[in-house]
Design a protein around this motif. Structure first.
Motif, PDB file in Angstrom:
ATOM      1  N   VAL A   1      -9.710   4.257 -81.273  1.00 43.61           N
ATOM      2  CA  VAL A   1      -8.695   5.306 -81.284  1.00 43.61           C
ATOM      3  C   VAL A   1      -9.069   6.403 -82.278  1.00 43.61           C
ATOM      4  O   VAL A   1      -8.936   7.594 -81.981  1.00 43.61           O
ATOM      5  CB  VAL A   1      -7.306   4.716 -81.617  1.00 43.61           C
ATOM      6  CG1 VAL A   1      -6.299   5.803 -81.924  1.00 43.61           C
ATOM      7  CG2 VAL A   1      -6.821   3.839 -80.482  1.00 43.61           C
ATOM      8  N   THR A   2      -9.574   6.011 -83.436  1.00 42.70           N
ATOM      9  CA  THR A   2      -9.979   6.985 -84.446  1.00 42.70           C
ATOM     10  C   THR A   2     -11.090   7.880 -83.919  1.00 42.70           C
ATOM     11  O   THR A   2     -11.033   9.107 -84.059  1.00 42.70           O
ATOM     12  CB  THR A   2     -10.444   6.268 -85.728  1.00 42.70           C
ATOM     13  OG1 THR A   2      -9.366   5.474 -86.227  1.00 42.70           O
ATOM     14  CG2 THR A   2     -10.890   7.251 -86.791  1.00 42.70           C
ATOM     15  N   GLU A   3     -12.113   7.292 -83.283  1.00 39.81           N
ATOM     16  CA  GLU A   3     -13.208   8.090 -82.741  1.00 39.81           C
ATOM     17  C   GLU A   3     -12.723   9.017 -81.630  1.00 39.81           C
ATOM     18  O   GLU A   3     -13.149  10.168 -81.555  1.00 39.81           O
ATOM     19  CB  GLU A   3     -14.333   7.191 -82.249  1.00 39.81           C
ATOM     20  CG  GLU A   3     -15.127   6.587 -83.392  1.00 39.81           C
ATOM     21  CD  GLU A   3     -16.408   5.924 -82.925  1.00 39.81           C
ATOM     22  OE1 GLU A   3     -16.613   5.759 -81.701  1.00 39.81           O
ATOM     23  OE2 GLU A   3     -17.215   5.578 -83.793  1.00 39.81           O
ATOM     24  N   LYS A   4     -11.826   8.541 -80.785  1.00 47.17           N
ATOM     25  CA  LYS A   4     -11.285   9.389 -79.721  1.00 47.17           C
ATOM     26  C   LYS A   4     -10.502  10.555 -80.313  1.00 47.17           C
ATOM     27  O   LYS A   4     -10.589  11.683 -79.817  1.00 47.17           O
ATOM     28  CB  LYS A   4     -10.407   8.578 -78.775  1.00 47.17           C
ATOM     29  CG  LYS A   4     -11.198   7.676 -77.871  1.00 47.17           C
ATOM     30  CD  LYS A   4     -10.289   6.863 -76.972  1.00 47.17           C
ATOM     31  CE  LYS A   4     -11.105   5.857 -76.174  1.00 47.17           C
ATOM     32  NZ  LYS A   4     -10.250   4.992 -75.366  1.00 47.17           N
ATOM     33  N   ASN A   5      -9.741  10.290 -81.360  1.00 43.13           N
ATOM     34  CA  ASN A   5      -8.998  11.368 -82.027  1.00 43.13           C
ATOM     35  C   ASN A   5      -9.939  12.414 -82.611  1.00 43.13           C
ATOM     36  O   ASN A   5      -9.694  13.618 -82.494  1.00 43.13           O
ATOM     37  CB  ASN A   5      -8.096  10.814 -83.119  1.00 43.13           C
ATOM     38  CG  ASN A   5      -6.901  10.080 -82.582  1.00 43.13           C
ATOM     39  OD1 ASN A   5      -6.506  10.266 -81.430  1.00 43.13           O
ATOM     40  ND2 ASN A   5      -6.317   9.223 -83.404  1.00 43.13           N
ATOM     41  N   PHE A   6     -11.028  11.983 -83.243  1.00 37.17           N
ATOM     42  CA  PHE A   6     -12.005  12.917 -83.776  1.00 37.17           C
ATOM     43  C   PHE A   6     -12.583  13.777 -82.650  1.00 37.17           C
ATOM     44  O   PHE A   6     -12.724  14.990 -82.798  1.00 37.17           O
ATOM     45  CB  PHE A   6     -13.141  12.180 -84.492  1.00 37.17           C
ATOM     46  CG  PHE A   6     -12.757  11.556 -85.807  1.00 37.17           C
ATOM     47  CD1 PHE A   6     -11.669  11.983 -86.533  1.00 37.17           C
ATOM     48  CD2 PHE A   6     -13.519  10.529 -86.333  1.00 37.17           C
ATOM     49  CE1 PHE A   6     -11.326  11.418 -87.751  1.00 37.17           C
ATOM     50  CE2 PHE A   6     -13.192   9.948 -87.548  1.00 37.17           C
ATOM     51  CZ  PHE A   6     -12.098  10.392 -88.260  1.00 37.17           C
ATOM     52  N   GLU A   7     -12.938  13.151 -81.541  1.00 37.83           N
ATOM     53  CA  GLU A   7     -13.502  13.888 -80.403  1.00 37.83           C
ATOM     54  C   GLU A   7     -12.512  14.913 -79.874  1.00 37.83           C
ATOM     55  O   GLU A   7     -12.886  16.049 -79.580  1.00 37.83           O
ATOM     56  CB  GLU A   7     -13.903  12.925 -79.285  1.00 37.83           C
ATOM     57  CG  GLU A   7     -15.110  12.085 -79.611  1.00 37.83           C
ATOM     58  CD  GLU A   7     -15.400  11.036 -78.555  1.00 37.83           C
ATOM     59  OE1 GLU A   7     -14.858  11.149 -77.428  1.00 37.83           O
ATOM     60  OE2 GLU A   7     -16.161  10.107 -78.853  1.00 37.83           O
ATOM     61  N   GLN A   8     -11.248  14.525 -79.736  1.00 34.40           N
ATOM     62  CA  GLN A   8     -10.237  15.451 -79.236  1.00 34.40           C
ATOM     63  C   GLN A   8     -10.056  16.638 -80.180  1.00 34.40           C
ATOM     64  O   GLN A   8      -9.923  17.777 -79.733  1.00 34.40           O
ATOM     65  CB  GLN A   8      -8.896  14.745 -79.051  1.00 34.40           C
ATOM     66  CG  GLN A   8      -8.866  13.820 -77.862  1.00 34.40           C
ATOM     67  CD  GLN A   8      -7.526  13.106 -77.719  1.00 34.40           C
ATOM     68  OE1 GLN A   8      -6.697  13.130 -78.626  1.00 34.40           O
ATOM     69  NE2 GLN A   8      -7.328  12.478 -76.581  1.00 34.40           N
ATOM     70  N   ILE A   9     -10.086  16.391 -81.455  1.00 36.40           N
ATOM     71  CA  ILE A   9      -9.939  17.483 -82.420  1.00 36.40           C
ATOM     72  C   ILE A   9     -11.137  18.418 -82.331  1.00 36.40           C
ATOM     73  O   ILE A   9     -10.982  19.641 -82.325  1.00 36.40           O
ATOM     74  CB  ILE A   9      -9.781  16.941 -83.854  1.00 36.40           C
ATOM     75  CG1 ILE A   9      -8.432  16.216 -83.984  1.00 36.40           C
ATOM     76  CG2 ILE A   9      -9.892  18.054 -84.876  1.00 36.40           C
ATOM     77  CD1 ILE A   9      -8.281  15.431 -85.262  1.00 36.40           C
TER      78      ILE A   9
ATOM     79  N   ARG B   1     -16.718  10.649 -88.624  1.00 33.65           N
ATOM     80  CA  ARG B   1     -17.167   9.834 -87.494  1.00 33.65           C
ATOM     81  C   ARG B   1     -18.398   9.011 -87.897  1.00 33.65           C
ATOM     82  O   ARG B   1     -18.490   7.834 -87.568  1.00 33.65           O
ATOM     83  CB  ARG B   1     -17.503  10.710 -86.298  1.00 33.65           C
ATOM     84  CG  ARG B   1     -17.665   9.879 -85.060  1.00 33.65           C
ATOM     85  CD  ARG B   1     -18.109  10.594 -83.838  1.00 33.65           C
ATOM     86  NE  ARG B   1     -17.550  11.900 -83.611  1.00 33.65           N
ATOM     87  CZ  ARG B   1     -17.992  12.698 -82.665  1.00 33.65           C
ATOM     88  NH1 ARG B   1     -18.960  12.342 -81.883  1.00 33.65           N
ATOM     89  NH2 ARG B   1     -17.466  13.889 -82.504  1.00 33.65           N
TER      90      ARG B   1
ATOM     91  N   ASP C   1      -8.669  19.743 -77.986  1.00 33.78           N
ATOM     92  CA  ASP C   1      -7.720  19.235 -77.001  1.00 33.78           C
ATOM     93  C   ASP C   1      -6.546  18.609 -77.721  1.00 33.78           C
ATOM     94  O   ASP C   1      -6.700  17.673 -78.482  1.00 33.78           O
ATOM     95  CB  ASP C   1      -8.406  18.192 -76.112  1.00 33.78           C
ATOM     96  CG  ASP C   1      -7.511  17.671 -75.013  1.00 33.78           C
ATOM     97  OD1 ASP C   1      -6.503  18.333 -74.722  1.00 33.78           O
ATOM     98  OD2 ASP C   1      -7.843  16.627 -74.441  1.00 33.78           O
ATOM     99  N   ASP C   2      -5.351  19.115 -77.460  1.00 31.16           N
ATOM    100  CA  ASP C   2      -4.150  18.572 -78.109  1.00 31.16           C
ATOM    101  C   ASP C   2      -3.581  17.382 -77.377  1.00 31.16           C
ATOM    102  O   ASP C   2      -2.832  16.600 -77.937  1.00 31.16           O
ATOM    103  CB  ASP C   2      -3.056  19.640 -78.217  1.00 31.16           C
ATOM    104  CG  ASP C   2      -3.453  20.715 -79.202  1.00 31.16           C
ATOM    105  OD1 ASP C   2      -4.222  20.415 -80.126  1.00 31.16           O
ATOM    106  OD2 ASP C   2      -2.990  21.862 -79.028  1.00 31.16           O
TER     107      ASP C   2
END
Length: 53
Positions: A39-47, A10, A51-52
């Motif tokens: 989208v990449t930052e949101k994916n990092f946050e979800q991981i 990130r 949160d799946d």
């Protein structure tokens, strides 16, 4: 370990955001680049949150 890696990634994305945006502007793809970064930052946050969905 995964958390450290994702935080590093990130940080890397944020550090190079200006360069990616500039290259996107040169290629006429600025909106695409910004969307990809978001989208990449949101994916990092979800991981990190576990949160799946």
């Amino acid at each position: 370990m995964l958390e450290r890696y994702l935080r590093l990634m990130r940080w890397w994305v944020r550090r190079w955001y200006g360069v990616a945006r500039y290259l996107g502007r040169l290629s006429g793809q600025e909106e695409y680049v910004e969307r990809a970064i978001d989208v990449t930052e949101k994916n990092f946050e979800q991981i990190l949150e576990g949160d799946d969905g």
